[in-house]
Write a protein that holds these residues in place. Structure first.
Motif, mmCIF file in Angstrom:
data_model
loop_
_atom_site.group_PDB
_atom_site.id
_atom_site.type_symbol
_atom_site.label_atom_id
_atom_site.label_comp_id
_atom_site.label_asym_id
_atom_site.label_seq_id
_atom_site.Cartn_x
_atom_site.Cartn_y
_atom_site.Cartn_z
ATOM 1 N N ALA A 158 -4.252 -11.440 -7.082
ATOM 2 C CA ALA A 158 -4.274 -10.958 -8.419
ATOM 3 C C ALA A 158 -5.731 -10.316 -8.631
ATOM 4 O O ALA A 158 -4.901 -9.115 -9.855
ATOM 5 N N THR A 159 -6.499 -9.861 -7.558
ATOM 6 C CA THR A 159 -7.735 -8.299 -8.211
ATOM 7 C C THR A 159 -7.319 -7.405 -6.977
ATOM 8 O O THR A 159 -7.656 -6.603 -7.314
ATOM 9 N N VAL A 160 -6.512 -7.954 -6.115
ATOM 10 C CA VAL A 160 -6.373 -6.629 -5.176
ATOM 11 C C VAL A 160 -5.414 -5.971 -5.195
ATOM 12 O O VAL A 160 -5.856 -4.636 -5.428
ATOM 13 N N VAL A 161 -4.027 -6.106 -5.843
ATOM 14 C CA VAL A 161 -3.481 -5.126 -6.018
ATOM 15 C C VAL A 161 -3.925 -4.053 -7.059
ATOM 16 O O VAL A 161 -3.610 -3.142 -7.151
ATOM 17 N N ARG B 218 0.479 -1.255 -0.098
ATOM 18 C CA ARG B 218 -0.219 -0.001 0.178
ATOM 19 C C ARG B 218 0.829 1.096 -0.174
ATOM 20 O O ARG B 218 0.566 2.103 -0.608
ATOM 21 N N PRO B 219 1.579 1.470 1.302
ATOM 22 C CA PRO B 219 2.402 2.268 0.739
ATOM 23 C C PRO B 219 3.401 2.702 -0.498
ATOM 24 O O PRO B 219 4.203 3.915 -1.192
ATOM 25 N N VAL B 220 4.025 1.720 -0.608
ATOM 26 C CA VAL B 220 5.039 1.408 -1.518
ATOM 27 C C VAL B 220 4.392 2.279 -2.808
ATOM 28 O O VAL B 220 4.588 2.748 -3.766
ATOM 29 N N ILE B 221 2.537 1.735 -3.264
ATOM 30 C CA ILE B 221 1.633 1.960 -4.225
ATOM 31 C C ILE B 221 2.202 4.317 -3.970
ATOM 32 O O ILE B 221 2.193 4.520 -5.354
ATOM 33 N N ALA B 222 2.109 4.735 -3.476
ATOM 34 C CA ALA B 222 1.614 5.972 -3.176
ATOM 35 C C ALA B 222 3.253 6.159 -3.337
ATOM 36 O O ALA B 222 3.477 7.348 -3.658
ATOM 37 N N ARG B 223 3.926 5.870 -2.364
ATOM 38 C CA ARG B 223 5.718 5.839 -2.992
ATOM 39 C C ARG B 223 6.130 6.084 -4.259
ATOM 40 O O ARG B 223 6.683 7.240 -4.833
ATOM 41 N N ASP C 211 -2.764 2.223 -17.619
ATOM 42 C CA ASP C 211 -2.919 1.088 -18.264
ATOM 43 C C ASP C 211 -2.347 -0.532 -16.725
ATOM 44 O O ASP C 211 -0.795 -1.104 -17.096
ATOM 45 N N ILE C 212 -3.289 -0.655 -16.060
ATOM 46 C CA ILE C 212 -2.788 -1.266 -14.859
ATOM 47 C C ILE C 212 -3.107 -2.992 -16.031
ATOM 48 O O ILE C 212 -4.402 -3.485 -16.250
ATOM 49 N N GLU C 213 -1.888 -3.610 -15.479
ATOM 50 C CA GLU C 213 -1.908 -5.408 -15.590
ATOM 51 C C GLU C 213 -1.293 -6.044 -15.040
ATOM 52 O O GLU C 213 -0.317 -5.595 -14.096
ATOM 53 N N ASP C 214 -2.185 -7.372 -14.503
ATOM 54 C CA ASP C 214 -1.677 -7.971 -14.042
ATOM 55 C C ASP C 214 -0.854 -9.013 -14.353
ATOM 56 O O ASP C 214 -2.112 -9.404 -15.471
ATOM 57 N N HIS C 215 0.181 -10.015 -14.304
ATOM 58 C CA HIS C 215 1.220 -10.898 -14.826
ATOM 59 C C HIS C 215 0.930 -12.020 -14.039
ATOM 60 O O HIS C 215 1.655 -12.215 -12.665
ATOM 61 N N GLU D 15 5.957 -6.948 -7.085
ATOM 62 C CA GLU D 15 5.322 -8.148 -6.776
ATOM 63 C C GLU D 15 4.802 -8.332 -6.065
ATOM 64 O O GLU D 15 4.346 -7.974 -5.599
ATOM 65 N N HIS D 16 3.215 -9.293 -6.157
ATOM 66 C CA HIS D 16 2.664 -9.675 -4.774
ATOM 67 C C HIS D 16 2.190 -10.443 -5.376
ATOM 68 O O HIS D 16 2.881 -12.160 -5.537
ATOM 69 N N ASP D 17 1.457 -11.509 -4.071
ATOM 70 C CA ASP D 17 1.255 -12.894 -3.710
ATOM 71 C C ASP D 17 0.363 -13.027 -4.284
ATOM 72 O O ASP D 17 -0.646 -12.330 -5.123
ATOM 73 N N ASP D 18 0.147 -14.618 -4.533
ATOM 74 C CA ASP D 18 -0.934 -15.374 -5.846
ATOM 75 C C ASP D 18 -1.931 -15.310 -5.244
ATOM 76 O O ASP D 18 -3.023 -14.781 -6.381
ATOM 77 N N SER D 19 -2.364 -14.409 -4.577
ATOM 78 C CA SER D 19 -3.684 -14.431 -3.513
ATOM 79 C C SER D 19 -4.236 -12.593 -4.398
ATOM 80 O O SER D 19 -5.346 -12.462 -4.047
#
Length: 255
Positions: free
Chosen positions: A216-219, A191-196, A231-235, A210-214
């Motif tokens: 996928a929609t949250v980040v 959360r704070p990384v996104i703001a920073r 242009d937000i995408e998950d990979h 990078e994020h946890d596989d759980s």
């Protein structure tokens, strides 16, 4: 132990008695759960071999995809920030693959910083573009504030496992807790990384996290909610699991 490159192992005739004793000791340590990377003192990451050991997170192959995606965006002269740098795997890969990039690696753990500095010095001695190592907390708005609005790409492999989640024994027993777990939902750092990142990036700059596989929609939802990204995408990783999200910063947006 043998003092030869991996590619020459098949040419070794056999062990001496001392080498065999050392090998047996290493096998016993591995059987007890110690990571192979700690036993040999190095971890492979993309085109690099990095020094690792107690106190620093061992870089994983999945993160190579994140680094590779970022490398495709970066050109010589670009300003790049690696948040939660750990051993320096991402930052040093950028410096290795994009000569002339201006790379900053931010890490707060004193133990991890010692490995990061060691790897940075070794890669600079090998001829790679030197990186700038920054001691600081990536959630602190003052970290690299002098770069706000000028960064081309922010890359981040933060801690993201929800507290209490089951992890392999070699992770639980040997990777630093704060480099793996991030609060009840695993998003305490993201959360704070996104703001920073939104503050650091120039208009049109990219965030890769990078994020946890759980997640996928949250980040991606957190990125949309911030209001400064498009242009937000998950990979997915090579195993088909959701692994990292990317987004482009836009100008004149109010968070």
């Amino acid at each position: 132990m043998l003092g030869v490159p991996r590619g020459r192992l098949a040419l070794i005739d056999g062990f001496t008695a001392d080498q065999l004793a050392e090998f047996d000791a290493l096998v016993a340590r591995r059987a007890a759960g110690e990571p192979v990377q700690h036993l040999v003192g190095i971890a492979g990451f993309r085109h690099l071999e990095l020094a690792v050991g107690p106190g620093v997170f061992v870089p994983r192959p999945e993160t190579e995809l994140l680094a590779g995606w970022g490398v495709t965006l970066i050109t010589a002269g670009a300003t790049v920030v690696d948040l939660c740098a750990g051993s320096g795997a991402i930052a040093l890969s950028v410096a290795n693959e994009v000569p002339g990039a201006r790379v900053y690696a931010v890490e707060r753990s004193p133990a991890a910083l010692s490995w990061l500095r060691r790897n940075a010095e070794a890669r600079a001695a090998a001829g790679d573009t030197p990186i700038r190592v920054v001691e600081g907390d990536v959630t602190d708005p003052a970290v690299l504030a002098e770069l706000d609005g000028t960064v081309d790409v922010v890359l981040c492999n933060p801690p993201y496992v929800p507290a209490g989640a089951a992890v392999p024994a070699d992770v639980a027993d040997h990777d630093p807790y704060d480099a793996v777990f991030a609060g009840a939902d695993g998003l305490e750092v993201i959360r704070p990384v996104i703001a920073r990142a939104a503050a650091l990036l120039r208009p049109g700059g990219y965030l890769v996290v990078e994020h946890d596989d759980s997640h996928a929609t949250v980040v991606p939802a957190l990125l949309r909610a911030d209001g400064r990204f498009v242009d937000i995408e998950d990979h997915q990783d090579l195993a088909g699991r959701s692994r990292y999200s990317t987004a482009r910063h836009v100008a004149d947006c109010t968070p």
